[in-house]
Write an enzyme that holds these catalytic residues in place. Structure first.
Site, short mmCIF file in Angstrom:
data_model
loop_
_atom_site.label_atom_id
_atom_site.label_comp_id
_atom_site.label_asym_id
_atom_site.label_seq_id
_atom_site.Cartn_x
_atom_site.Cartn_y
_atom_site.Cartn_z
N LYS A 213 0.86 -1.17 0.00
CA LYS A 213 0.00 0.00 0.00
C LYS A 213 0.90 1.22 0.00
O LYS A 213 1.74 1.39 0.88
CB LYS A 213 -0.87 -0.01 1.24
CG LYS A 213 -1.84 1.14 1.27
CD LYS A 213 -2.86 0.93 2.35
CE LYS A 213 -3.90 2.00 2.31
NZ LYS A 213 -4.87 1.83 3.39
N LYS A 267 -2.12 -1.51 -3.97
CA LYS A 267 -3.01 -0.35 -3.84
C LYS A 267 -2.21 0.92 -3.83
O LYS A 267 -1.24 1.00 -3.07
CB LYS A 267 -3.78 -0.51 -2.51
CG LYS A 267 -4.73 0.61 -2.19
CD LYS A 267 -5.38 0.32 -0.87
CE LYS A 267 -6.32 1.45 -0.51
NZ LYS A 267 -6.93 1.26 0.79
C1 PBG Z 1 -6.88 3.19 5.16
C2 PBG Z 1 -7.59 2.98 3.88
C3 PBG Z 1 -7.40 3.74 2.73
C4 PBG Z 1 -8.27 3.27 1.76
C5 PBG Z 1 -8.97 2.19 2.31
N1 PBG Z 1 -8.54 2.04 3.64
C6 PBG Z 1 -6.39 4.80 2.46
C7 PBG Z 1 -6.35 5.98 3.31
O1 PBG Z 1 -7.37 6.56 3.69
O2 PBG Z 1 -5.23 6.36 3.61
C8 PBG Z 1 -8.39 3.85 0.39
C9 PBG Z 1 -9.46 3.33 -0.47
C10 PBG Z 1 -9.77 4.20 -1.65
O3 PBG Z 1 -9.17 5.27 -1.87
O4 PBG Z 1 -10.65 3.80 -2.41
N2 PBG Z 1 -6.73 2.07 5.95
#
Ligand code: PBG
Length: 343
Positions: A213, A267
């Site tokens: 991520k 991601k």
């Molecule tokens: C954090 C989380 C994020 C997303 C899902 N869980 C990133 C964040 O806010 O830093 C992003 C999902 C998206 O952008 O569709 N645990």
């Protein structure tokens, strides 16, 4: 003769001489031949649909930065799960927008067996047992500062966060979650979650690691959806991967697999196809991409403005994940694309 037409140099080779009579356009000449040689295909079976849950009943709120996406109360999420199952979508991924007065410094509400994520899991599993439920176990929807970990003296503390995340994972499994998906990037979380699940009799619950991520600007609309946008101070660079790095992503994935991850996720998605490809080549394990909120919103916005054909761009982006090596894609387009693929 037009004076701008360049003269063919004496002794210039013909196209057949240049290509050795190979002509790649031959198989592109008709729809039937293109279909015949198509290497990758997108199917409904590739889709995981992320949905946003809110408290209350019969509540449905649009997410302004994500046209076509809503936050839904549990009862409506159950209806949407039924629709997803009818469309053949294999699994949902649930994300909560937690009431502000339930958020605190440590994200303690994640440990409430009756928080909206666990209630949603129970309700969906009761009504639609055939659909898979993937629950994100990070703390950010539950903390008053929007970080994925426990914040002390300006530092996200790793080990304490891991303990809490592992305990939350057990509660999610007890509620019926099929796959635990930790998105917080703390060190050691996969092993700790695996141990906690096994110790509590949840050997069959799988782990999809948000293994790679990246610290990314593409999460903006999601933060609006779960209400962390106004809360978050600073950035997440002390725990997400620097988006300049690729070897580090491989090391993260290797570590998570060694700790017991069943599947890997990359991601964001489209800007990271190189990472997807590298991980699939290297590890040959089930590999997923999260086409995140910002990617969705860009396609929607450009489509709405008539700058691109939104539907075609959606399909092209999803097929690109397959070509890169993905086994499946988390995408907010899931119901829309499932309807198209079926129709
Ligand atoms: C954090 C989380 C994020 C997303 C899902 N869980 C990133 C964040 O806010 O830093 C992003 C999902 C998206 O952008 O569709 N645990």
């Amino acid at each position: 003769m037009n004076k701008y037409t360049p003269a063919k140099p004496a002794g210039a080779r013909s196209v057949d001489e240049i290509t050795g009579s190979r002509r790649l356009r031959r198989m592109r000449k008709a729809d039937w031949s293109r279909r015949l040689v198509q290497e990758n295909r997108l199917s409904v079976d590739d889709l995981i649909w992320p949905i946003f849950i809110i408290d209350g009943e019969n509540r449905k709120e649009p997410v302004p930065a994500m046209p076509g996406v809503f936050r839904m109360s549990v009862d409506l999420a159950v209806r949407e799960a039924e629709r997803a199952a009818r469309l053949g979508i294999p699994a949902l991924a649930t994300f909560p927008n937690v009431d502000m007065d339930l958020r605190d410094q440590t994200g303690s509400h994640v440990l409430d067996p009756d928080n909206i994520i666990n209630r949603a899991t129970r309700a969906i599993k009761a009504a639609v047992p055939e659909i898979g439920i993937i629950t994100d176990v990070a703390l950010d929807p539950f903390t008053s500062h929007g970080h994925d970990g426990i914040l002390r003296d300006g530092i996200i503390v790793n080990d304490e966060t891991v303990e809490q995340v592992a305990a939350a994972a057990v509660l999610q499994a007890a509620a019926g979650s099929d796959i635990i998906a930790p998105s917080d990037m703390m060190d050691g979380r996969i092993g700790a979650i695996r141990d906690a699940l096994d110790d509590n009799g949840f050997q069959d619950v799988a782990i999809m690691s948000y293994a790679t991520k990246f610290a990314s600007a593409f999460y903006g609309p999601y933060r609006e959806a779960i209400g962390t946008q106004g809360l978050l101070k600073g950035d997440k660079k002390t725990y997400y991967i620097d988006h300049a790095n690729s070897d580090e992503a491989v090391r993260e994935a290797e570590q998570d697999l060694a700790e017991g991850a069943d599947m890997l996720m990359v991601k964001p998605g489209l800007p990271y196809l190189d990472i997807i490809h590298r991980l699939k080549e290297e590890f040959r394990v089930p590999t997923f991409a999260y086409q995140v909120s910002g990617e969705y919103s860009m396609i929607k916005a450009a489509g709405a403005n008539g700058w691109i054909d939104g539907e075609k761009a959606m399909l092209e982006s999803l097929l690109a994940f397959k070509r890169a090596g993905c086994d499946g894609i988390l995408t907010y387009f899931a119901p829309e694309v499932a309807e198209m693929l079926r129709g």
